[in-house]
Write a protein that holds these residues in place. Structure first.
Motif, PDB file in Angstrom:
ATOM      1  N   LEU A 157       0.675  -1.258   0.086  1.00 46.73           N
ATOM      2  CA  LEU A 157       0.064   0.128   0.160  1.00 46.73           C
ATOM      3  C   LEU A 157       0.799   1.029  -0.060  1.00 46.73           C
ATOM      4  N   LEU A 158       0.930   1.954  -0.954  1.00 48.77           N
ATOM      5  CA  LEU A 158       1.640   2.999  -1.352  1.00 48.77           C
ATOM      6  C   LEU A 158       0.967   4.175  -1.058  1.00 48.77           C
ATOM      7  N   HIS A 159       1.569   5.070  -0.124  1.00 53.69           N
ATOM      8  CA  HIS A 159       0.925   6.644   0.183  1.00 53.69           C
ATOM      9  C   HIS A 159       2.115   7.478   0.004  1.00 53.69           C
ATOM     10  N   LEU A 160       1.655   8.578  -0.687  1.00 52.33           N
ATOM     11  CA  LEU A 160       2.665   9.752  -0.631  1.00 52.33           C
ATOM     12  C   LEU A 160       2.006  10.839   0.136  1.00 52.33           C
TER      13      LEU A 160
ATOM     14  N   LEU B 200      -1.546   9.226   8.918  1.00 50.84           N
ATOM     15  CA  LEU B 200      -1.766   8.314   8.111  1.00 50.84           C
ATOM     16  C   LEU B 200      -1.507   6.838   8.837  1.00 50.84           C
TER      17      LEU B 200
END
Lengths: 338, 338
Positions: free
Chosen positions: B92-95, B105
C-alpha cells in the motif's frame, strides 16, 4: 471530544484522518486529548470501512525486475498518486505473474473489501478482467484507447497510433530508408497497434522495416536488440524504441560501438520521461502523457467511489517531441563500418 | 465445497487467494463450483481480516513529481515486491507531504486495520515514527544504518559511509583536487552522513570541496547545480552526485556545455541503477543494493507478521563500482574554457 480539545469536530476528523491543513501542534493536542479521554477513532473507522477503504488497486503483470527497469510505471504511479494523495487515498500495488493470478487477486480483494476500485493496465485482446470486475461489482478503469465496447470505462488519449505514425513520418522526412523497430511483447495491444502503424507508414512509402525485434522491455534486451541491428549487413540508419529507457540503452550501445547519435544513427523513444530532456543528445520521443493519463484514470475511479471529483475529460493524442537524437540520414557511403 | 469441485481444501484456498500453482482451468472450475453452491469466501475472509490484511505500507514523504523522477523508489518497491508477490501480499503506497501527515496516516491505517506492517524510509534525526508505530502496535522496519538504539528493527547495509568514502578516495587517487558534491535535502540523515564523510575524506587530504550544493533530488535541480559548478572560476574536475539520475543529468549538462566525460569532468553517481550500466560512458557509482535492502526489509516485516520467512541477515556495505565516467584529472592548463 472536540470541545475538550477546543477545536471543531471537523478538526478532530482531520487530525485522525491526516487530511486538512492542521498544524502538527494542533493535531498533537487533539490526539493527546483523545487519548486522555480514552477516545479512539476505531469505532467510526470500522463503520466507515465497509463503505470506503480509500484505497485503489494497481495490479501490474510484469516480472518484478521490469518494474524497476521501466520508469513508465513510476510515471503512471506518480500521476495516480497526484490525485490520491490530496484526498487521503492510497494505492495498493500488487505484482502478479499471469492473468490467472491477476483474476484471483481481484476476487480476493473484492471478497475482503480491500479496495474501492482498480486501475487496469496493459489491455489485451479478449481481456478477461473487465467482465470479471463488473461481475465482482468493483469499479474499474482500463488504461487504453477510448474506443468503446469495453465493459468498464477506458481512459487514454485518442488516436493511440498518432505518435508513432509521426515518428516514422519524421524519420522518412529526414531521408531515412532503413528504419528498425524495437518493441515489446507481441501479446500487448499497444505493441500490436503501434507495430501495425509502423508497418503501414513504411509500406505507404514503399518500404519495409529493416527489422522488428520484440523484447520484454528490459534494458538488457534493448542492448542485445541494438547490437543485433548494428550487425545487420544493411545496418539501419534509424531505430524506433517502444520506450525511453530502451532508447537510452540503445544510444549507449550505439555510442559504445563507435557510432555517433544522431549523425550515424537516429534514435526515437516513447513515453517522454523526464530523463530524455537531460541526456545528451536530448531524446526525440513520443509524449503519451503517462502521468496525465494516470491522473485521469484516478479521477474517473474516485468519482465512481463517490468522491466529489469534477469531470476533466482527457483530450489530445500522443505527439512526437523532436529533440536532438534524430537527424538527416547519412548517405550510405559515409557511414562508419563497425 | 472442495469435494464438490473434486479438489483439496488447499486448492480451494489457493483458487480464491491467487496463491499456489493452480492451472487457470482448475482455478476456474473451483470458482464456478463455488458460485454454483452459492459459496463465497467472504465470511472466511472477514474472519481472517482482523488477523491479516496481507498488505504492507510504504509511505513516501516526497513531492509526487519526485517519485517519477527518482528511480530509487522503483528499485526499492521492486525489492519489496520481489518478496511480497510470491506470498500474495500487496504494497500500500501512500504519498504524504510532511511528517504530521505521515503520522496521522499511520494512526488511521492502524485504527482501520488496513495493513500488517510498514516500511519506513528516510530516517531522520528525532524521528517520531518508530515510537508512534510501537504505540500503535504496528510492526515496522526502518531503512537505514543498523546502528541500534531505534524502537523498531532497522534494516540496511553496515558502514553506510563506506561507499561515498571510496568514491572520494577514488577521485583523489586519480589526481582530482577540485571535487564538488551535489547532494539532497539537508534534513535527511543519509544526506548529512554522506556529506560529513565527503568533508572528512577531503580534509584528510588537506582539501575542501569546490562546493556542496543541496537539491531536492529532482533532475532539474541537478542540471542547475551542474551549470552552477561549471561556471565557478575554479571549475571542479570531478562531481559526486547523491543519486544516479542526478548524475546522468549532470553528465548531459556537462556534455552540452562542451565538456567530455570523463576526460574533462569525472562524474560519480550513487545507487547503481540498471541505467548506469547501459549509458555511454558507463556510470561510476556506489552500489547500496537498494533492491536487496528492500527485500530484506520486507522479509523482516513478513516474519513479524507470522509468515514463515527464514532469516537472511543483510551483510555487506555500500561499495564503489568503478566504470567509465571517472578518469585521471586533466591538468588545469589543458581544460577547455566554456
Amino acid at each position: 471530544m472536540a470541545s475538550a480539545a477546543g477545536v471543531s469536530t471537523a478538526a478532530v476528523s482531520q487530525a485522525f484522518n491526516g487530511t486538512g491543513r492542521l498544524s502538527e501542534a494542533t493535531r498533537r493536542r487533539i490526539l493527546d486529548t483523545a487519548a486522555g479521554l480514552g477516545w479512539s477513532p476505531s469505532a467510526t473507522a470500522t463503520a466507515l470501512r465497509s463503505a470506503r477503504t480509500r484505497t485503489l488497486a494497481l495490479v501490474v503483470r510484469r516480472p518484478t525486475d521490469v518494474l524497476g527497469a521501466d520508469p513508465h510505471f513510476s510515471e503512471l504511479i506518480t500521476g495516480i498518486e497526484g490525485e490520491l494523495a490530496p484526498r487521503g487515498y492510497g494505492l495498493l500495488l500488487h505484482l502478479v505473474g499471469d492473468v490467472a493470478e491477476e483474476s484471483a487477486l481481484y476476487e480476493r480483494l473484492a471478497a475482503e473489501s480491500r479496495v474501492d476500485g482498480a486501475v487496469l493496465t496493459d489491455a489485451r485482446a479478449d481481456d478477461p478482467r473487465p467482465p470479471l470486475l463488473r461481475r465482482l461489482g468493483l469499479p474499474a478503469v482500463l488504461l487504453g484507447s477510448p474506443d468503446g465496447g469495453c465493459e468498464v470505462p477506458t481512459v487514454g488519449l485518442g488516436e493511440q497510433g498518432a505518435g508513432i505514425r509521426e515518428a516514422v513520418a519524421h524519420l522518412l522526412a529526414l531521408g531515412h530508408r532503413r528504419i528498425a523497430y524495437v518493441t515489446g511483447p507481441a501479446e500487448l495491444l499497444h505493441t500490436r497497434l503501434r507495430g501495425s502503424v509502423v508497418l503501414a507508414e513504411l509500406a505507404a512509402a514503399g518500404l519495409s522495416p529493416s527489422a522488428v525485434l520484440h523484447t520484454d522491455f528490459t534494458e538488457g534486451a534493448a542492448v542485445r536488440a541494438t547490437d543485433e541491428l548494428l550487425a545487420l549487413p544493411e545496418r539501419p540508419t534509424a531505430v524506433v524504441y517502444a520506450n525511453d529507457s530502451m532508447a537510452v540503452c540503445g544510444i549507449g550501445a550505439a555510442q559504445r560501438a563507435g557510432l555517433r547519435v544522431p549523425d550515424d544513427l537516429s534514435v526515437v523513444g516513447y513515453d517522454d520521461l523526464p530523463l530524455g530532456r537531460w541526456l545528451h543528445p536530448r531524446l526525440t520521443t513520443v509524449d503519451q502523457q503517462v502521468q496525465r493519463v494516470g491522473a485521469a484514470a484516478a479521477r474517473v475511479l474516485l468519482a465512481q467511489c463517490g468522491e466529489d471529483v469534477p469531470p476533466a475529460p482527457l483530450e489530445g493524442r500522443p505527439r512526437l517531441v523532436v529533440r536532438d537524437s534524430t537527424a538527416r540520414a547519412a548517405r550510405p557511403g559515409t557511414l562508419p563500418s563497425l
